[in-house]
Design a protein around this motif. Structure first.
Motif, PDB file in Angstrom:
ATOM      1  N   LYS A  24     -41.459 -70.847 -26.962  1.00  0.00           N
ATOM      2  CA  LYS A  24     -42.263 -70.344 -28.071  1.00  0.00           C
ATOM      3  C   LYS A  24     -41.441 -69.858 -29.257  1.00  0.00           C
ATOM      4  CE  LYS A  24     -46.671 -69.097 -26.012  1.00  0.00           C
ATOM      5  NZ  LYS A  24     -47.565 -68.020 -25.572  1.00  0.00           N
ATOM      6  N   GLU A  50     -55.976 -69.481 -31.890  1.00  0.00           N
ATOM      7  CA  GLU A  50     -55.036 -70.547 -31.554  1.00  0.00           C
ATOM      8  C   GLU A  50     -53.658 -70.244 -32.097  1.00  0.00           C
ATOM      9  OE1 GLU A  50     -57.092 -74.860 -31.188  1.00  0.00           O
ATOM     10  OE2 GLU A  50     -55.617 -74.594 -32.782  1.00  0.00           O
ATOM     11  N   GLN A  51     -53.637 -69.828 -33.351  1.00  0.00           N
ATOM     12  CA  GLN A  51     -52.359 -69.548 -33.997  1.00  0.00           C
ATOM     13  C   GLN A  51     -51.638 -68.463 -33.214  1.00  0.00           C
ATOM     14  OE1 GLN A  51     -51.496 -71.203 -37.129  1.00  0.00           O
ATOM     15  NE2 GLN A  51     -49.522 -70.487 -36.438  1.00  0.00           N
ATOM     16  N   LEU A  68     -51.921 -67.847 -30.044  1.00  0.00           N
ATOM     17  CA  LEU A  68     -51.497 -68.314 -28.730  1.00  0.00           C
ATOM     18  C   LEU A  68     -50.172 -69.048 -28.764  1.00  0.00           C
ATOM     19  CD1 LEU A  68     -54.880 -69.524 -27.263  1.00  0.00           C
ATOM     20  CD2 LEU A  68     -53.561 -67.535 -26.578  1.00  0.00           C
ATOM     21  N   VAL A  69     -49.811 -69.571 -29.943  1.00  0.00           N
ATOM     22  CA  VAL A  69     -48.540 -70.277 -30.035  1.00  0.00           C
ATOM     23  C   VAL A  69     -47.379 -69.304 -30.217  1.00  0.00           C
ATOM     24  CG1 VAL A  69     -47.295 -72.046 -31.323  1.00  0.00           C
ATOM     25  CG2 VAL A  69     -49.725 -72.253 -31.002  1.00  0.00           C
ATOM     26  N   THR A  70     -47.713 -68.058 -30.547  1.00  0.00           N
ATOM     27  CA  THR A  70     -46.649 -67.071 -30.731  1.00  0.00           C
ATOM     28  C   THR A  70     -46.275 -66.486 -29.371  1.00  0.00           C
ATOM     29  OG1 THR A  70     -48.153 -65.214 -30.957  1.00  0.00           O
ATOM     30  CG2 THR A  70     -47.654 -66.476 -32.951  1.00  0.00           C
ATOM     31  N   PRO A  71     -45.153 -65.787 -29.325  1.00  0.00           N
ATOM     32  CA  PRO A  71     -44.729 -65.235 -28.038  1.00  0.00           C
ATOM     33  C   PRO A  71     -45.615 -64.098 -27.515  1.00  0.00           C
ATOM     34  CG  PRO A  71     -42.906 -65.275 -29.593  1.00  0.00           C
ATOM     35  CD  PRO A  71     -44.138 -65.598 -30.359  1.00  0.00           C
ATOM     36  N   PHE A  95     -43.727 -72.941 -21.235  1.00  0.00           N
ATOM     37  CA  PHE A  95     -43.800 -72.963 -22.687  1.00  0.00           C
ATOM     38  C   PHE A  95     -43.373 -71.635 -23.305  1.00  0.00           C
ATOM     39  CE2 PHE A  95     -44.686 -74.879 -26.566  1.00  0.00           C
ATOM     40  CZ  PHE A  95     -45.455 -74.063 -27.367  1.00  0.00           C
ATOM     41  N   ARG A 123     -56.460 -70.243 -21.207  1.00  0.00           N
ATOM     42  CA  ARG A 123     -56.078 -70.689 -22.541  1.00  0.00           C
ATOM     43  C   ARG A 123     -57.247 -71.301 -23.270  1.00  0.00           C
ATOM     44  NH1 ARG A 123     -51.819 -73.710 -20.121  1.00  0.00           N
ATOM     45  NH2 ARG A 123     -53.146 -75.440 -20.701  1.00  0.00           N
ATOM     46  N   VAL A 124     -57.046 -71.459 -24.576  1.00  0.00           N
ATOM     47  CA  VAL A 124     -58.004 -72.205 -25.369  1.00  0.00           C
ATOM     48  C   VAL A 124     -58.052 -73.628 -24.855  1.00  0.00           C
ATOM     49  CG1 VAL A 124     -58.402 -73.221 -27.633  1.00  0.00           C
ATOM     50  CG2 VAL A 124     -57.670 -70.862 -27.437  1.00  0.00           C
ATOM     51  N   SER A 125     -59.188 -74.080 -24.460  1.00  0.00           N
ATOM     52  CA  SER A 125     -59.250 -75.407 -23.859  1.00  0.00           C
ATOM     53  C   SER A 125     -60.540 -76.118 -24.196  1.00  0.00           C
ATOM     54  CB  SER A 125     -59.160 -75.248 -22.350  1.00  0.00           C
ATOM     55  OG  SER A 125     -58.401 -76.261 -21.805  1.00  0.00           O
ATOM     56  N   TYR A 138     -45.858 -73.696 -35.515  1.00  0.00           N
ATOM     57  CA  TYR A 138     -46.992 -74.626 -35.502  1.00  0.00           C
ATOM     58  C   TYR A 138     -47.923 -74.343 -36.665  1.00  0.00           C
ATOM     59  CZ  TYR A 138     -51.450 -76.588 -33.772  1.00  0.00           C
ATOM     60  OH  TYR A 138     -52.639 -77.265 -33.632  1.00  0.00           O
ATOM     61  N   CYS A 161     -48.073 -77.907 -28.003  1.00  0.00           N
ATOM     62  CA  CYS A 161     -48.019 -76.455 -28.156  1.00  0.00           C
ATOM     63  C   CYS A 161     -48.706 -75.734 -27.006  1.00  0.00           C
ATOM     64  CB  CYS A 161     -48.676 -76.036 -29.465  1.00  0.00           C
ATOM     65  SG  CYS A 161     -47.758 -76.549 -30.882  1.00  0.00           S
ATOM     66  N   ASP A 162     -48.989 -76.463 -25.962  1.00  0.00           N
ATOM     67  CA  ASP A 162     -49.587 -75.850 -24.773  1.00  0.00           C
ATOM     68  C   ASP A 162     -50.937 -75.203 -25.067  1.00  0.00           C
ATOM     69  OD1 ASP A 162     -48.696 -73.439 -22.253  1.00  0.00           O
ATOM     70  OD2 ASP A 162     -49.219 -75.553 -22.032  1.00  0.00           O
ATOM     71  N   LEU A 163     -51.659 -75.731 -26.028  1.00  0.00           N
ATOM     72  CA  LEU A 163     -52.985 -75.187 -26.311  1.00  0.00           C
ATOM     73  C   LEU A 163     -54.059 -75.873 -25.484  1.00  0.00           C
ATOM     74  CD1 LEU A 163     -52.725 -74.848 -30.173  1.00  0.00           C
ATOM     75  CD2 LEU A 163     -52.904 -72.988 -28.538  1.00  0.00           C
ATOM     76  N   ILE A 164     -53.841 -77.142 -25.164  1.00  0.00           N
ATOM     77  CA  ILE A 164     -54.745 -77.836 -24.253  1.00  0.00           C
ATOM     78  C   ILE A 164     -53.914 -78.556 -23.202  1.00  0.00           C
ATOM     79  CG2 ILE A 164     -56.658 -78.169 -25.850  1.00  0.00           C
ATOM     80  CD1 ILE A 164     -55.704 -80.902 -26.460  1.00  0.00           C
ATOM     81  N   ASP A 165     -54.539 -78.898 -22.105  1.00  0.00           N
ATOM     82  CA  ASP A 165     -53.856 -79.596 -21.028  1.00  0.00           C
ATOM     83  C   ASP A 165     -53.990 -81.097 -21.198  1.00  0.00           C
ATOM     84  OD1 ASP A 165     -54.908 -77.128 -18.673  1.00  0.00           O
ATOM     85  OD2 ASP A 165     -52.888 -77.512 -19.444  1.00  0.00           O
ATOM     86  N   TYR A 186     -43.322 -61.491 -33.832  1.00  0.00           N
ATOM     87  CA  TYR A 186     -42.040 -62.053 -33.408  1.00  0.00           C
ATOM     88  C   TYR A 186     -40.952 -60.993 -33.323  1.00  0.00           C
ATOM     89  CZ  TYR A 186     -43.762 -66.809 -33.704  1.00  0.00           C
ATOM     90  OH  TYR A 186     -44.460 -67.964 -33.487  1.00  0.00           O
ATOM     91  N   ARG A 191     -51.517 -80.507 -30.078  1.00  0.00           N
ATOM     92  CA  ARG A 191     -52.020 -79.340 -29.357  1.00  0.00           C
ATOM     93  C   ARG A 191     -51.502 -79.331 -27.920  1.00  0.00           C
ATOM     94  NH1 ARG A 191     -58.153 -78.633 -30.206  1.00  0.00           N
ATOM     95  NH2 ARG A 191     -57.734 -76.463 -29.797  1.00  0.00           N
TER      96      ARG A 191
END
Lengths: 309, 370
Positions: free
Chosen positions: A78, B208-209, B211-214, A74, B368-370, A83, A50-54, A107, A47
């Motif tokens: 992307k 979450e899914q 957020l990983v996309t552009p 990030f 962000r999701v954190s 992911y 994927c830049d979801l958490i720090d 996309y 995670r």
């Protein structure tokens, strides 16, 4: 420059250290397994990737994908990354086709380009006949295949898969891995977290993680060869008192394994040394066969050594 | 990025239309609200059960009783002859049983006093457990008695009062209700849908899914909010159509202006829904917040009870209730044909509040999701 460089990545949740200065490098076109038990830090690492958490702040930390600093930029990477998180995270109330159309749209794929890609995915995953079925009504294996298909729509160069086959039936697992090997053959780099040893053995390199720390990393063959000691197999019913009797023999360790017993000695000792004691314990030494240590054996050994420390 | 946006909007619609519960809320709720509030909840006072205790039993008293029962306001249900029983006890029993709501008591010497030009008194007792209708009923009855007195004695008041009620001469309460209902629907639907739908993505992990996309945070927001804005406007139009076509309420002003200002109001409600989605983690919580806020907003919007009747401290609170301004706007346009210059005092605060809450909510969401 390696394709993925992670250096000194740490992560704490309150008092719990989920990752402890974890570092790993991955070259283009490799399949790397992230091997570790529950809570070892695999998901946290992915995670963070994927830049979801720090990650925790650390002056020595760096995290780069294709040379780009993940923490700063990030968004640039992307389009390169696909992911697949541990839990199914597509829309259960939409059909397979609708889910794929949606992600393709994100996309930037529509029209003919999309349809071509979609058909490619359907052929790849055998999901075509079920295109109109709601994602929530799919079996576990099909859900994962759908998730993989959606992650592949944009031709990512790096796939990050978090336990993609957990809870999936063996046949689907095999099909899934065939898909992954095909992808590797076409140049995709794959990082996959998995608890399945048979899957680890199909990767180029296994990175063992335990308690947030990297224990070691090596190719699966190399890892197995690093096993300290010898292992033998005794095809006798592993009752508890048999195990206890065998364990009591000095220099010998016994564990049940399936419908038989694994016997462990250290590197320099031949099993024949114990012939007498074995017969006393009611075992026919002639039945004992030496076996090759597996990745699993080595990994458990590493965990035990780590715990002792 | 536009493709991502349209894909998102389409997905939201698909999801809402496939959710049976959502569909029920979107279609059943407005119809039920309109029917119930339009018909059942009426502030009109009609057919009040009136008990008459006539101790005079003369031609004069009979005339007065006839005048009372003549219109549609009162139904004389219990024309009592004086008995040995004390009338007051009977009154309590009747009120408590809900058999009547008012009593008219005519004393024994009524006709004698009238004809000898002496002052006389009539008793009017009302069941005050419903305070507003009791007051109205007393008002009606007082007027009837006054009219009767003027007819009988030939005395005219020096000041003649001519009354006219503009914009709603019949005093139809449904005219008063429907604009409020329209505002309520737009408010509740958009706040609830927005907060729940965003939280659902958080709950299910689909956020979450994404957020990983552009896709950018703003595209994501824009897509979701557009869908709910459209649904909200649709609801509102539906309610308006029912109001105008079924209940026959007038629509004096410009529909274009109404929809334009609704769009401004939506900034506020979508912002509130978005804000709730950033402070809750389950759909249930989101729904609870949305519901709770809506009730507060509705009760202090001036929809059912006038704001000027509320205690001062609540009146101050209503200044930050965007619905208060919107209800006023809808009524103004529908019933008085008001235009922008007349409504500007409501438009400004609504706009400012909307932009403020939306900005705060959007900033929170971008984290962000954190």
């Amino acid at each position: 420059m390696s394709f993925l460089e992670a250096h000194h990545v740490s992560k704490s949740y309150g008092d719990v250290r989920a990752l402890e200065r974890f570092s790993v490098t991955i070259e283009k076109g490799e399949i790397v397994a992230l091997l570790g038990p529950d809570g070892a830090g695999k998901t946290s690492f992915m995670r963070i990737l994927c830049d979801l958490i720090d990650a925790d702040a650390d002056a020595e930390m760096s995290l780069k994908i294709d040379g780009v600093d993940v923490r700063k930029d990030f968004a640039k990477v992307k389009p390169l990354v696909g992911y697949m998180p541990q839990t199914f995270s597509l829309y259960p109330d939409l059909s397979i086709e609708e889910n794929m159309t949606f992600y393709a749209g994100i996309y930037g794929f529509t029209g003919a380009a999309y349809r071509q890609k979609r058909d490619q995915m359907y052929a790849f995953s055998n999901l075509g006949p079920f295109a109109k079925r709601r994602a929530g009504a799919l079996s576990g294996g099909m859900k994962q295949k759908l998730a993989l298909s959606c992650a592949l729509l944009h031709d990512p160069k790096l796939l990050i898969l978090d336990e993609p086959t957990t809870g999936v039936d063996p046949l689907s697992r095999r099909q899934f891995w065939e898909m992954l090997l095909e992808l590797r053959a076409s140049g995709v780099t794959i990082l996959v977290a998995t608890p399945y040893m048979d899957e680890v053995e199909r990767t180029d390199r296994a990175v063992c993680i335990f308690g947030g720390r990297k224990l070691t990393e090596a190719s699966p063959k190399e890892l197995a060869r690093q096993f300290e000691g010898r292992i033998y197999y005794l095809p006798q019913s592993p009752s508890r008192e048999l195990i206890e009797r065998l364990d009591a023999i000095d220099g010998l360790e016994a564990r049940r394994f399936g419908s038989g017993v694994h016997l462990y000695t250290d590197e320099r000792t031949e099993i024949t040394v114990f012939d007498g004691s074995l017969r006393n314990a009611g075992v026919d030494p002639a039945q004992i066969e030496p076996i090759e240590p597996s990745v699993e054996d080595r990994f458990i050994q590493l965990m035990e050594q780590e715990t002792v420390q | 990025m536009f493709r991502a946006y349209t894909g998102l909007v389409k997905k939201e619609f698909l999801q809402v239309l496939r959710d049976k519960n959502m569909l029920r809320i979107i279609f059943a709720v407005p119809i039920i609200q309109l029917m119930v509030l339009g018909y059942a909840v009426t502030t009109d006072v009609k057919d009040i059960d009136l008990d008459v205790y006539d101790f005079n039993q003369s031609q004069y008293s009979r005339e007065l009783v006839d005048a009372a029962g003549a219109g549609e306001y009162f139904t004389v249900t219990h024309d009592l002859q004086p008995t040995s029983q004390h009338p007051v006890y009977d009154l309590h029993t009747r009120f408590q049983a809900g058999a009547s709501e008012m009593a008219l008591i005519i004393p024994e010497n009524f006709s004698r006093d009238l004809t000898s030009n002496e002052n006389t008194t009539i008793g009017l007792v009302a069941d005050g457990s419903n305070a507003s209708s009791a007051a109205t009923a007393l008002g009606y009855m007082s007027q009837i008695v006054r009219q009767y007195a003027m007819d009988k004695t030939g005395v005219k008041l020096p000041i003649e009062i001519r009354r006219r009620v503009l914009y709603n001469p019949e005093g139809e309460s449904v005219y008063f209700m429907v604009p409020g209902i329209v505002a309520t629907l737009l408010t509740m639907i958009t706040i609830m849908l927005t907060s729940m739908a965003i939280v659902r993505e958080k709950e299910m992990g689909t956020l979450e899914q994404l957020l990983v996309t552009p896709i950018t945070g703003s595209s994501l927001l824009a897509g979701k909010l557009s869908a709910f804005a459209v649904l909200g406007i649709f609801e509102m139009s539906f309610a308006l159509a029912v109001g105008v076509l079924w209940f026959g309420i007038p629509f004096v002003g410009s529909p274009l202006l109404l929809f334009g200002l609704s769009a401004v109001y939506l900034i506020a409600t979508l912002g509130i829904g978005l804000f709730f989605s950033t402070i809750t983690s389950t759909q249930q919580q989101a729904m609870f917040f949305a519901w709770f806020f809506s009730i507060f907003a509705i009760l202090t919007s001036g929809f059912l009870t006038p704001i000027s009747n509320m205690p001062d401290w609540i009146q101050y609170l209503t200044y930050i209730n965007p619905m208060r301004y919107f209800v006023s706007i809808v009524r103004g346009i529908m019933m008085r044909g008001a235009g922008i210059p007349e409504l500007i005092g409501d438009i400004y605060p609504m706009l400012i509040f909307g932009v403020a809450i939306f900005t705060i909510a959007a900033l929170r969401f971008q984290k962000r999701v954190s």
